[in-house]
Design a protein around this motif. Structure first.
Motif, short mmCIF file in Angstrom:
data_model
loop_
_atom_site.label_atom_id
_atom_site.label_comp_id
_atom_site.label_asym_id
_atom_site.label_seq_id
_atom_site.Cartn_x
_atom_site.Cartn_y
_atom_site.Cartn_z
N GLU A 297 0.82 -1.22 0.00
CA GLU A 297 0.00 0.00 0.00
C GLU A 297 0.86 1.27 0.00
O GLU A 297 0.43 2.30 -0.50
CB GLU A 297 -0.93 0.02 1.22
N LYS A 298 2.05 1.22 0.57
CA LYS A 298 2.91 2.41 0.66
C LYS A 298 3.97 2.45 -0.44
O LYS A 298 4.73 3.42 -0.54
CB LYS A 298 3.62 2.45 2.02
N LYS A 299 4.03 1.40 -1.26
CA LYS A 299 5.12 1.27 -2.24
C LYS A 299 5.19 2.44 -3.21
O LYS A 299 6.27 2.96 -3.48
CB LYS A 299 4.98 -0.05 -2.99
N LYS A 300 4.05 2.88 -3.75
CA LYS A 300 4.06 3.96 -4.75
C LYS A 300 4.69 5.22 -4.17
O LYS A 300 5.56 5.83 -4.81
CB LYS A 300 2.65 4.23 -5.26
N ARG B 9 9.60 8.77 -3.68
CA ARG B 9 10.64 9.40 -2.85
C ARG B 9 12.02 8.85 -3.19
O ARG B 9 12.99 9.60 -3.25
CB ARG B 9 10.33 9.21 -1.37
N LEU B 10 12.10 7.53 -3.41
CA LEU B 10 13.40 6.90 -3.67
C LEU B 10 14.01 7.37 -4.98
O LEU B 10 15.23 7.57 -5.06
CB LEU B 10 13.27 5.38 -3.65
N ILE B 11 13.22 7.56 -6.01
CA ILE B 11 13.80 7.95 -7.30
C ILE B 11 14.45 9.33 -7.25
O ILE B 11 15.32 9.63 -8.06
CB ILE B 11 12.78 7.88 -8.46
N THR B 12 14.08 10.15 -6.26
CA THR B 12 14.70 11.48 -6.15
C THR B 12 16.17 11.41 -5.78
O THR B 12 16.89 12.41 -5.90
CB THR B 12 13.96 12.37 -5.13
N ARG C 236 11.79 4.38 -11.65
CA ARG C 236 10.38 4.22 -11.25
C ARG C 236 9.84 2.89 -11.76
O ARG C 236 9.19 2.15 -11.04
CB ARG C 236 9.54 5.38 -11.79
N GLU C 237 10.13 2.60 -13.01
CA GLU C 237 9.66 1.34 -13.60
C GLU C 237 10.27 0.14 -12.87
O GLU C 237 9.56 -0.80 -12.52
CB GLU C 237 10.05 1.30 -15.08
N MET C 238 11.56 0.18 -12.61
CA MET C 238 12.24 -0.93 -11.94
C MET C 238 11.73 -1.12 -10.51
O MET C 238 11.42 -2.23 -10.10
CB MET C 238 13.76 -0.70 -11.92
N TYR C 239 11.61 -0.02 -9.76
CA TYR C 239 11.23 -0.13 -8.35
C TYR C 239 9.74 -0.36 -8.15
O TYR C 239 9.31 -0.71 -7.06
CB TYR C 239 11.70 1.10 -7.57
N SER C 240 8.95 -0.20 -9.20
CA SER C 240 7.51 -0.45 -9.09
C SER C 240 7.16 -1.92 -9.27
O SER C 240 6.04 -2.32 -8.98
CB SER C 240 6.76 0.40 -10.11
N GLN C 241 8.09 -2.74 -9.75
CA GLN C 241 7.79 -4.14 -10.03
C GLN C 241 7.52 -4.99 -8.79
O GLN C 241 6.52 -5.69 -8.75
CB GLN C 241 8.90 -4.76 -10.87
N PRO C 242 8.36 -4.96 -7.75
CA PRO C 242 8.06 -5.77 -6.57
C PRO C 242 6.79 -5.30 -5.88
O PRO C 242 6.40 -4.14 -6.00
CB PRO C 242 9.27 -5.56 -5.65
N ALA C 243 6.16 -6.20 -5.15
CA ALA C 243 4.94 -5.85 -4.42
C ALA C 243 5.26 -5.09 -3.14
O ALA C 243 4.44 -4.30 -2.67
CB ALA C 243 4.14 -7.11 -4.10
#
Length: 180
Positions: free
Chosen positions: A54-57, A62-65, A76-83
């Motif tokens: 629920e908090k991943k997005k 924040r992480l991509i900054t 963003r694409e890479m870090y959005s893959q895991p649940a």
């Protein structure tokens, strides 16, 4: 399932995660077994930051900054893959012997977690990306001076009927010598 079978069959799951959420309860259940890793003096030099599905997005944004703007979309694409994510943080002892013992213990804990997760069809890949050492990422995660990120564990359920193929390992005999 035998321990040897779990060790030989476990794979790092990097892609093709199912959309199912990874619950905090499951992660805590696995961690409560994983903490039985050997650790000298029972120092238990670890702590964890869990990023829920629920908090991943928000976390990813924040992480991509931490990265240059031109890398944001790819990250963003890479870090959005895991649940979900589990970040494993180690308290750094200033004494070299204790630091090495603690680092080894944390690595054992992570391996325990990966094996336990595999048994529950939860895929894990252990990542050590550049942000592990970046002060901006440390600020986002609340990593304190005297602490080290040992790994980002990417978590997600996967199709266990179709895991990644095993990669060949060098037989121990090829790296084995006898003291004479």
């Amino acid at each position: 399932m035998s321990i040897a079978k779990v060790i030989r069959e476990r794979r790092s799951i990097k892609t093709d995660y199912k959309p199912d959420a990874v619950s905090e309860e499951l992660v805590l259940e696995l961690l409560n077994d994983a903490v039985y890793a050997p650790n000298h003096g029972l120092r238990e030099p670890w702590r964890f930051v869990f990023v829920s599905t629920e908090k991943k997005k928000d976390f990813v944004e924040r992480l991509i900054t931490v990265y240059p703007p031109e890398a944001h979309e790819k990250r963003r694409e890479m870090y959005s893959q895991p649940a979900a994510y589990l970040i494993v943080i180690m308290k750094e002892d200033p004494r070299q012997k204790q630091w090495e013992e603690d680092f080894s213990a944390v690595n054992c804990l992570i391996q325990n977690f990966q094996l336990l997760a595999w048994e529950r069809d939860l895929g894990v890949v252990w990542k050590t990306n550049p942000h592990n050492w970046d002060p901006k990422a440390h600020a986002i995660l609340g990593v304190q001076p005297g602490e080290k990120i040992v790994g980002f564990l990417h978590l997600g359920f996967f199709d266990k009927e179709n895991p990644p193929a095993a990669r060949k390992r060098t037989p121990a005999e090829e790296k084995f010598t006898r003291f004479e």
